[in-house]
Design a protein around this motif. Structure first.
Motif, PDB file in Angstrom:
ATOM      1  N   ASP A 156      12.553 -28.964  -8.139  1.00 13.68           N
ATOM      2  CA  ASP A 156      13.550 -28.010  -7.078  1.00 13.68           C
ATOM      3  C   ASP A 156      13.411 -26.511  -7.295  1.00 13.68           C
ATOM      4  O   ASP A 156      13.520 -25.752  -6.189  1.00 13.68           O
ATOM      5  CB  ASP A 156      14.985 -28.398  -7.310  1.00 13.68           C
ATOM      6  N   ASP A 157      12.925 -26.191  -8.532  1.00 12.94           N
ATOM      7  CA  ASP A 157      13.127 -24.683  -8.738  1.00 12.94           C
ATOM      8  C   ASP A 157      14.300 -23.945  -8.350  1.00 12.94           C
ATOM      9  O   ASP A 157      14.266 -23.027  -7.662  1.00 12.94           O
ATOM     10  CB  ASP A 157      11.948 -23.961  -8.116  1.00 12.94           C
ATOM     11  N   ILE A 158      15.194 -24.473  -9.247  1.00  7.19           N
ATOM     12  CA  ILE A 158      16.829 -23.765  -8.992  1.00  7.19           C
ATOM     13  C   ILE A 158      16.681 -22.412  -9.759  1.00  7.19           C
ATOM     14  O   ILE A 158      15.726 -22.423 -10.483  1.00  7.19           O
ATOM     15  CB  ILE A 158      17.802 -24.749  -9.474  1.00  7.19           C
ATOM     16  N   GLU A 159      17.518 -21.356  -9.535  1.00  7.88           N
ATOM     17  CA  GLU A 159      17.641 -20.271 -10.249  1.00  7.88           C
ATOM     18  C   GLU A 159      17.479 -20.243 -11.563  1.00  7.88           C
ATOM     19  O   GLU A 159      16.521 -19.529 -12.149  1.00  7.88           O
ATOM     20  CB  GLU A 159      18.757 -19.314  -9.494  1.00  7.88           C
ATOM     21  N   THR A 160      18.215 -21.176 -12.058  1.00 12.04           N
ATOM     22  CA  THR A 160      18.099 -21.575 -13.588  1.00 12.04           C
ATOM     23  C   THR A 160      16.583 -21.354 -14.200  1.00 12.04           C
ATOM     24  O   THR A 160      16.278 -21.185 -15.313  1.00 12.04           O
ATOM     25  CB  THR A 160      19.148 -22.378 -14.397  1.00 12.04           C
ATOM     26  N   ALA A 161      15.971 -22.179 -13.546  1.00 14.88           N
ATOM     27  CA  ALA A 161      14.434 -22.566 -13.779  1.00 14.88           C
ATOM     28  C   ALA A 161      13.715 -21.288 -14.437  1.00 14.88           C
ATOM     29  O   ALA A 161      12.982 -21.453 -15.108  1.00 14.88           O
ATOM     30  CB  ALA A 161      13.927 -23.460 -12.690  1.00 14.88           C
ATOM     31  N   SER A 162      13.952 -20.144 -13.389  1.00 16.15           N
ATOM     32  CA  SER A 162      13.027 -18.903 -13.819  1.00 16.15           C
ATOM     33  C   SER A 162      13.805 -18.238 -14.852  1.00 16.15           C
ATOM     34  O   SER A 162      13.009 -17.137 -15.328  1.00 16.15           O
ATOM     35  CB  SER A 162      12.901 -18.277 -12.438  1.00 16.15           C
ATOM     36  N   TRP A 163      14.783 -18.474 -15.448  1.00 19.08           N
ATOM     37  CA  TRP A 163      15.391 -17.614 -16.262  1.00 19.08           C
ATOM     38  C   TRP A 163      14.522 -17.497 -17.696  1.00 19.08           C
ATOM     39  O   TRP A 163      13.787 -18.620 -17.963  1.00 19.08           O
ATOM     40  CB  TRP A 163      16.547 -18.226 -16.793  1.00 19.08           C
ATOM     41  N   PRO A 164      14.642 -16.368 -18.174  1.00 21.65           N
ATOM     42  CA  PRO A 164      13.435 -16.043 -19.544  1.00 21.65           C
ATOM     43  C   PRO A 164      13.671 -17.215 -20.570  1.00 21.65           C
ATOM     44  O   PRO A 164      12.755 -17.496 -21.077  1.00 21.65           O
ATOM     45  CB  PRO A 164      13.828 -14.624 -19.765  1.00 21.65           C
ATOM     46  N   LEU A 165      14.993 -17.547 -20.628  1.00 23.27           N
ATOM     47  CA  LEU A 165      15.024 -18.551 -21.856  1.00 23.27           C
ATOM     48  C   LEU A 165      14.535 -20.002 -21.455  1.00 23.27           C
ATOM     49  O   LEU A 165      14.865 -20.692 -22.341  1.00 23.27           O
ATOM     50  CB  LEU A 165      16.641 -18.537 -22.119  1.00 23.27           C
ATOM     51  N   VAL A 166      14.462 -20.158 -20.293  1.00 19.31           N
ATOM     52  CA  VAL A 166      14.245 -21.338 -19.759  1.00 19.31           C
ATOM     53  C   VAL A 166      12.598 -21.405 -19.454  1.00 19.31           C
ATOM     54  O   VAL A 166      11.912 -22.467 -19.869  1.00 19.31           O
ATOM     55  CB  VAL A 166      15.021 -22.014 -18.432  1.00 19.31           C
ATOM     56  N   GLU A 167      12.213 -20.806 -18.554  1.00 18.04           N
ATOM     57  CA  GLU A 167      10.790 -20.619 -17.876  1.00 18.04           C
ATOM     58  C   GLU A 167      10.174 -21.994 -17.593  1.00 18.04           C
ATOM     59  O   GLU A 167       9.170 -22.326 -18.157  1.00 18.04           O
ATOM     60  CB  GLU A 167      10.036 -19.861 -19.036  1.00 18.04           C
ATOM     61  N   LEU A 168      10.986 -22.718 -16.733  1.00 14.20           N
ATOM     62  CA  LEU A 168      10.666 -24.222 -16.431  1.00 14.20           C
ATOM     63  C   LEU A 168       9.495 -24.354 -15.647  1.00 14.20           C
ATOM     64  O   LEU A 168       9.722 -23.739 -14.419  1.00 14.20           O
ATOM     65  CB  LEU A 168      12.097 -24.873 -16.147  1.00 14.20           C
ATOM     66  N   SER A 169       8.536 -25.001 -15.919  1.00  8.41           N
ATOM     67  CA  SER A 169       7.549 -25.356 -14.951  1.00  8.41           C
ATOM     68  C   SER A 169       8.153 -26.394 -14.114  1.00  8.41           C
ATOM     69  O   SER A 169       8.595 -27.348 -14.549  1.00  8.41           O
ATOM     70  CB  SER A 169       6.325 -26.125 -15.787  1.00  8.41           C
ATOM     71  N   THR A 170       7.769 -26.181 -12.677  1.00  8.74           N
ATOM     72  CA  THR A 170       8.597 -27.156 -11.825  1.00  8.74           C
ATOM     73  C   THR A 170       7.996 -27.136 -10.192  1.00  8.74           C
ATOM     74  O   THR A 170       6.760 -26.629 -10.344  1.00  8.74           O
ATOM     75  CB  THR A 170      10.228 -26.488 -11.778  1.00  8.74           C
ATOM     76  N   ILE A 171       8.636 -27.918  -9.554  1.00  7.46           N
ATOM     77  CA  ILE A 171       8.184 -27.993  -8.058  1.00  7.46           C
ATOM     78  C   ILE A 171       8.815 -27.361  -6.919  1.00  7.46           C
ATOM     79  O   ILE A 171      10.125 -27.704  -7.305  1.00  7.46           O
ATOM     80  CB  ILE A 171       7.855 -29.342  -7.719  1.00  7.46           C
ATOM     81  N   ARG A 172       8.526 -26.330  -6.195  1.00  8.72           N
ATOM     82  CA  ARG A 172       9.629 -25.488  -5.790  1.00  8.72           C
ATOM     83  C   ARG A 172       9.989 -26.207  -4.326  1.00  8.72           C
ATOM     84  O   ARG A 172       8.859 -26.615  -3.627  1.00  8.72           O
ATOM     85  CB  ARG A 172       8.952 -24.089  -5.324  1.00  8.72           C
ATOM     86  N   VAL A 173      11.170 -26.393  -3.925  1.00 14.77           N
ATOM     87  CA  VAL A 173      11.519 -26.983  -2.735  1.00 14.77           C
ATOM     88  C   VAL A 173      12.063 -25.754  -1.734  1.00 14.77           C
ATOM     89  O   VAL A 173      12.786 -25.102  -2.210  1.00 14.77           O
ATOM     90  CB  VAL A 173      12.853 -28.040  -2.948  1.00 14.77           C
ATOM     91  N   PRO A 174      11.440 -25.724  -0.713  1.00 14.29           N
ATOM     92  CA  PRO A 174      11.984 -24.733   0.224  1.00 14.29           C
ATOM     93  C   PRO A 174      13.225 -24.896   1.037  1.00 14.29           C
ATOM     94  O   PRO A 174      13.304 -25.241   2.161  1.00 14.29           O
ATOM     95  CB  PRO A 174      10.749 -24.613   1.165  1.00 14.29           C
ATOM     96  N   PHE A 175      14.368 -24.678   0.179  1.00 16.77           N
ATOM     97  CA  PHE A 175      15.673 -24.984   0.749  1.00 16.77           C
ATOM     98  C   PHE A 175      16.081 -24.337   2.168  1.00 16.77           C
ATOM     99  O   PHE A 175      16.580 -24.783   2.824  1.00 16.77           O
ATOM    100  CB  PHE A 175      16.853 -24.787  -0.344  1.00 16.77           C
ATOM    101  N   ASP A 176      15.735 -22.942   2.147  1.00 14.12           N
ATOM    102  CA  ASP A 176      16.178 -22.291   3.388  1.00 14.12           C
ATOM    103  C   ASP A 176      15.354 -22.842   4.493  1.00 14.12           C
ATOM    104  O   ASP A 176      16.232 -22.935   5.434  1.00 14.12           O
ATOM    105  CB  ASP A 176      15.675 -20.614   3.248  1.00 14.12           C
ATOM    106  N   GLU A 177      14.405 -23.076   4.311  1.00 10.11           N
ATOM    107  CA  GLU A 177      13.392 -23.556   5.633  1.00 10.11           C
ATOM    108  C   GLU A 177      14.179 -24.909   5.958  1.00 10.11           C
ATOM    109  O   GLU A 177      14.095 -25.363   7.048  1.00 10.11           O
ATOM    110  CB  GLU A 177      12.069 -23.768   5.325  1.00 10.11           C
ATOM    111  N   MET A 178      14.413 -25.792   4.905  1.00 17.67           N
ATOM    112  CA  MET A 178      14.808 -27.197   5.078  1.00 17.67           C
ATOM    113  C   MET A 178      16.116 -27.150   5.803  1.00 17.67           C
ATOM    114  O   MET A 178      16.565 -27.827   7.004  1.00 17.67           O
ATOM    115  CB  MET A 178      15.045 -27.821   3.899  1.00 17.67           C
ATOM    116  N   LEU A 179      17.111 -25.973   5.384  1.00 19.05           N
ATOM    117  CA  LEU A 179      18.296 -26.042   5.980  1.00 19.05           C
ATOM    118  C   LEU A 179      18.335 -25.483   7.474  1.00 19.05           C
ATOM    119  O   LEU A 179      18.916 -26.061   8.241  1.00 19.05           O
ATOM    120  CB  LEU A 179      19.410 -25.189   5.177  1.00 19.05           C
TER     121      LEU A 179
END
Length: 332
Positions: A273-296
């Motif tokens: 999904d790549d929600i905002e929390t995934a990019s936080w420095p304490l998380v730094e989660l590798s993920t798959i980004r979903v283009p929510f704006d385009e989808m909506l």
């Protein structure tokens, strides 16, 4: 002079020196009303602080300029979806109303009173009867984020199968061979297709996915927190886990921390999904980004076409996803 109480369109008509029907047509931008008349109506409405009644507008025009969004309170993404959907609809002159429930229980009766022009359903289950029920009552409907098993229902979704495949490639390319998975609900298109894509790439690579390293659950932190301990507690444990969404992954990340496991040194994680929390420095989660704006945007476009009279076959707009390799998938 307006009468006491609520100002009505008849009060505006008297102030502007026109008929009440002219006021109604002017306020909905009828092209057959001259600009000078529109100006007089608008000035009179402003002076009287007139606020049009949406229910009265619906009775006179057959349209409410309102769209309902059915949200599942058990879906952790609903706060993200609602704000963006509100802004997208507002740009087209529509108000957004929410119908919230745990699942889709008892929501049909809230949508069948003619108070909305169309319905957007988020987080639908594959076997959900809600979209077909709404269509049967003549209410335009579109699904967003997930699709149903009915091909006649419009849907705007991410390429979940390719996203699951990309997550598998990310782990394989990092050198992992002992891989497990915390999958989502099998009765949702997101859960089913992310799993299918992930399994396909592992099979093609000749990498086994043992049942003891697989768990199913909701798209919730509790699933990730509970399941990480279960799959890493045996004599042999996976070095990496695919989590079917970021919320599950963050739950697993917290469980790893509580157990004294280091991510990614002891167990690597990939989310979705790549929600905002995934990019936080304490998380730094590798993920798959979903283009929510385009989808909506696609969902709104599909719905407005239905509201405008489109009667063609069901359409499914599939948006590409993007791998976002950060730090949690790496192998030391």
């Amino acid at each position: 002079m307006a009468s006491e109480g609520r100002v009505t369109s008849f009060d505006v008509a008297r102030a502007a020196g026109v008929s009440q029907s002219t006021v109604s047509r002017a306020l909905r931008n009828d092209p057959n009303i001259g600009s000078r008349t529109v100006k007089k109506v608008l000035e009179a409405a402003a002076a009287l602080h007139y606020v049009p009644s949406s229910r009265a507008r619906a009775l006179s025009t057959g349209a409410t300029n309102r769209v309902a969004m059915v949200i599942d309170l058990d879906n952790p993404l609903w706060p993200l979806l609602v704000g963006r959907m509100h802004d997208e609809l507002a740009g087209h002159g529509y108000e957004l109303g929410l119908v919230a429930s745990h699942g889709e229980r008892d929501v049909e009766t809230q949508l069948a009173d003619g108070s909305v022009d169309g319905v957007i359903v988020s987080a639908s289950r594959l076997a959900s009867t809600l979209p077909d029920t709404l269509r049967g009552r003549g209410i335009p409907v579109v699904l967003v984020q997930r699709h149903s098993s009915d091909p006649d229902v419009d849907a705007a979704v991410a390429d979940d199968a390719e996203g699951g495949a990309a997550a598998a490639r990310m782990l394989l390319e990092a050198g992992h061979e002992r891989i497990g998975a915390l999958f989502g609900p099998a009765d949702t298109s997101t859960g089913r297709e992310r799993e299918a894509g992930f399994r396909r790439v592992l099979t093609e690579a000749g990498v086994d996915l043992p049942d003891r390293w697989v768990r199913y659950g909701g798209f919730e932190m509790s699933h990730g927190f509970r399941s990480l301990a279960e799959v890493t507690g045996g004599r042999t444990a996976p070095t990496a886990l695919f989590c079917a969404n970021d919320t599950i992954a963050i739950g697993a990340l917290n469980a790893a921390h509580a157990a004294g496991l280091r991510v990614p040194r002891d167990v690597a994680l990939v989310g979705f999904d790549d929600i905002e929390t995934a990019s936080w420095p304490l998380v730094e989660l590798s993920t798959i980004r979903v283009p929510f704006d385009e989808m909506l945007r696609s969902a709104v476009s599909l719905l407005l076409e239905r509201i405008g009279g489109f009667t063609g076959l069901g359409r499914r707009v599939v948006h590409p996803v993007v791998p976002v390799p950060r730090s949690t998938h790496l192998r030391p």
